[in-house]
Scaffold this motif. Structure first.
Motif, short mmCIF file in Angstrom:
data_model
loop_
_atom_site.label_atom_id
_atom_site.label_comp_id
_atom_site.label_asym_id
_atom_site.label_seq_id
_atom_site.Cartn_x
_atom_site.Cartn_y
_atom_site.Cartn_z
N VAL A 99 0.88 -1.18 0.00
CA VAL A 99 0.00 0.00 0.00
C VAL A 99 0.91 1.22 0.00
N PHE A 100 0.74 2.09 -0.99
CA PHE A 100 1.67 3.19 -1.18
C PHE A 100 1.28 4.43 -0.38
N GLN A 101 2.24 5.35 -0.31
CA GLN A 101 2.09 6.52 0.54
C GLN A 101 1.04 7.50 0.04
N ASP A 102 1.10 7.86 -1.23
CA ASP A 102 0.27 8.94 -1.76
C ASP A 102 -0.95 8.38 -2.49
N PRO A 103 -2.14 8.51 -1.92
CA PRO A 103 -3.33 7.96 -2.59
C PRO A 103 -3.71 8.76 -3.83
N TYR A 104 -3.08 9.91 -4.06
CA TYR A 104 -3.42 10.74 -5.22
C TYR A 104 -2.62 10.35 -6.46
N THR A 105 -1.44 9.79 -6.28
CA THR A 105 -0.61 9.43 -7.44
C THR A 105 -0.46 7.92 -7.62
N THR A 112 -11.05 3.12 -14.05
CA THR A 112 -12.12 3.11 -13.07
C THR A 112 -11.67 2.34 -11.83
N VAL A 113 -12.41 2.51 -10.75
CA VAL A 113 -12.10 1.77 -9.53
C VAL A 113 -12.15 0.27 -9.77
N GLY A 114 -13.12 -0.17 -10.55
CA GLY A 114 -13.22 -1.59 -10.85
C GLY A 114 -12.00 -2.12 -11.58
N ASP A 115 -11.47 -1.32 -12.52
CA ASP A 115 -10.28 -1.74 -13.27
C ASP A 115 -9.04 -1.72 -12.39
N PRO A 155 -10.84 7.76 -9.88
CA PRO A 155 -10.19 8.22 -8.64
C PRO A 155 -10.47 9.67 -8.27
N HIS A 156 -10.62 10.57 -9.28
CA HIS A 156 -10.81 11.99 -8.94
C HIS A 156 -12.16 12.25 -8.28
N GLN A 162 -10.84 7.95 0.93
CA GLN A 162 -11.49 6.94 0.10
C GLN A 162 -10.51 6.34 -0.90
N ARG A 163 -9.64 7.17 -1.43
CA ARG A 163 -8.63 6.67 -2.37
C ARG A 163 -7.68 5.69 -1.69
#
Length: 343
Positions: A99-105, A112-115, A155-156, A162-163
């Motif tokens: 699990v990475f640090q930055d949920p934005y990048t 999509t979330v599903g993909d 994601p946006h 949530q991300r």
């Protein structure tokens, strides 16, 4: 104690420093990780703390083979995985997720979330057959506390918390045994941090996960960790249970780190000594000889410049402490401190 699920021995990762454009010549190396050792047990959370640049994230990337180690060994269930490649590495990666640090990048904005959550099934189709993938993704969204109907969103359209839940769901997709958490809450608001930490604790109990939890927030690490390792300039300075490290620190760096934690109670603050370190953190490209911390240590003696202190086991801090408390200091001395609030 059960057998460890992950054993790290003398792990080294150096990044070469080069000069020249056409004909590059190596002139040195950045010693990001320089010989650390630790164990991770089934169902345990091992926290790794230290200031920025000490090598925490490099350790995480090396364990999942995003970076190849320069030397050392990493044993997963008794098998050395440092030289694996191809199918053998693919099988190990299924059981060690990140699990990475930055949920934005760390999430692809064009998927999509599903993909995003379903992408691991493209690499390991045996985990979720094609006909069951969408249902499996919906189940994972529900497990991490998100509405399964969000499967077609991007994601946006989500907040930071949530991300990060989406990132955790992706990490759970292949039913791993170990999750490497590289500062998973540092980019989140404090209230959201608590929600994500509580979620991770619940998932650990539900699925029997082992966490390597990397962070720089000492209170967060104590709240979630069973044992804690303190890193300084590519070396492990001290390791032990949360009680041993937080309430009976023996390494001067650990003592200085804990003394800097803010204390909200004014009365308790008055009885606490703050340790102020002098000088800057040395460059990992040119670390000091002997003990890495000696240039900032108030206890330094000539021996500290001549010999590198090994990570030596100390006596348990109390009769109920079974885990080994180890410190890489020539002159380890307990210094009781006000316990860091883990709430």
């Amino acid at each position: 104690m059960p057998e460890p699920i992950l054993v790290v021995r003398d792990l080294v990762k150096h990044f070469p420093l080069t000069r020249g454009i056409l004909f590059k010549r190596q002139i040195g190396a950045v010693k990001a990780v320089d010989g650390i050792s630790f164990e991770l047990y089934p169902g345990e959370t091992l926290g790794i703390v230290g200031e920025s640049g000490c090598g925490k994230s490099t350790v995480a990337k090396t364990l999942v083979h995003l970076e190849r180690p320069t030397s050392g060994q990493v044993f997963y269930k008794g098998e050395d995985i440092t030289r694996l490649s191809g199918r053998a590495l693919k099988a190990v990666r299924r059981n060690i997720q990140m699990v990475f640090q930055d949920p934005y990048t760390s999430l692809n904005p064009r998927m999509t979330v599903g993909d995003i959550i379903g992408e691991p099934f493209d690499i390991h189709p045996e985990v979720a057959p094609k006909g069951d993938r969408q249902q499996r993704v919906r189940e994972l969204l529900d497990v991490v506390g998100l509405n399964p109907e969000y499967i077609h969103r991007y994601p946006h359209q989500f907040s930071g918390g949530q991300r990060q839940r989406i990132g955790i769901a992706r990490g759970l997709a292949l039913n791993p045994e170990i999750i490497i958490c590289d500062e998973p809450v540092s980019a989140l608001d404090v209230s959201v941090q608590a929600q994500v930490i509580n979620l991770m604790e619940r998932l650990q109990d539900e699925f029997g996960l082992s966490y390597l939890f990397i962070a720089h927030d000492l209170s967060v690490v104590r709240h979630i960790s069973d044992r804690v390792g303190v890193m300084y300039l590519g070396k492990m300075a001290e390791i032990g249970t949360d009680t041993q490290v937080y309430e009976h620190p023996t390494h001067p760096y650990t003592q200085a780190l804990l003394s800097a934690v803010p204390v909200p109670d004014p009365e308790a603050r008055e009885g606490r000594d703050r340790i102020l370190l002098t000088g800057d953190v040395p460059s990992p490209a040119d670390p000091p000889s002997g003990c890495r911390f000696r240039t900032r240590c108030w206890k330094a003696q000539p021996k500290c410049a001549q010999e590198t202190p090994p990570l030596r086991a100390l006596a348990p801090a109390g009769p109920t402490e079974a885990a080994v408390h180890a410190s890489a200091c020539h002159f380890p001395e307990p210094r009781p401190l006000l316990a860091v609030d883990g709430g």
